[in-house]
Design a protein around this motif. Structure first.
Motif: not given
Length: 222
Positions: A170, A175-176, A179-180, A183
């Protein structure tokens, strides 16, 4: 005479036609091939279901990217392969895909453990013919990209579990960290802790995500 029943699943008819032509042209003299084809998950699921109640398939080829089934139960060739393994336990399962990222290769080997795993960009007609014969009698057969990934993973001394692999994958997609958790079902603090552990494992001294990803790529995790 050896009779071989085959199912080929790919959403591009011209690709299926190419596979069929290669196998028919290169089969052994004592082999007869019967090849069924499907272009989507619905058709493939019906054929697998039918085979489980009658004449089974000896080999099933699955592309990964396929139109999903109308009920949403099967969204990819991976889903179909798992279904086929369940209801056709003696069938050889072959994955044929354009996807060549380490993350996808790892997941497919772990979840499906296919008898054949072929990256389309690796393939020549001759390799497909050789792969088919080996899969029939002496599986597994992995094409060069998959083989190289497996060798790198075995050689690596660093243990990275599936969650950590997903974090790396990710991050590599941009993806920061904050924000993980959209997911992966872990808290932000738990994810931060894992990221720190990864940096320790990979001996990252500057603390940068870019350096972590560079090391992960060099060691075959991305």
């Amino acid at each position: 005479m050896i009779h071989v029943n085959i199912l080929m699943v790919d959403d591009h008819p011209i690709i299926i036609e190419g596979y069929q032509n290669v196998l028919m042209a290169t089969k052994e003299d004592n082999q007869t091939l019967h090849i069924d084809t499907a272009n989507n998950c619905d058709t493939a699921q019906l054929m697998i279901d039918r085979a489980s109640k009658g004449i089974h398939y000896d080999v099933c080829f699955f592309d990964i990217s396929l139109p999903p089934s109308s009920d949403g139960k099967y969204a990819s060739g991976e889903d179909l392969a798992l279904f086929a393994k369940k209801v056709l336990p003696n069938t050889k399962i072959v994955i044929l895909t354009m996807f060549n990222e380490s993350f996808r290769i790892h997941n497919i080997i772990k979840e499906i453990n296919p008898d054949g795993f072929l990256i389309k960009s690796d393939l020549t007609s001759m390799e497909l013919a050789d792969a088919f014969q080996q899969i029939l009698f002496y599986p597994p057969y992995y094409s060069s990209t998959v083989n190289n990934y497996v060798k790198k993973t075995i050689r690596s001394e660093i243990y990275v579990d599936d969650v950590n692999r997903k974090i790396l994958h990710l991050l590599a997609q941009g993806i920061k960290t904050k924000n993980l958790n959209e997911y992966i079902s872990l808290s932000t603090s738990a994810l931060e802790k894992r990221k720190k552990q990864l940096k320790l494992l990979f001996s990252i001294t500057d603390g940068k995500d870019e350096t972590l990803l560079k090391e992960a790529r060099e060691k075959g995790y991305l």
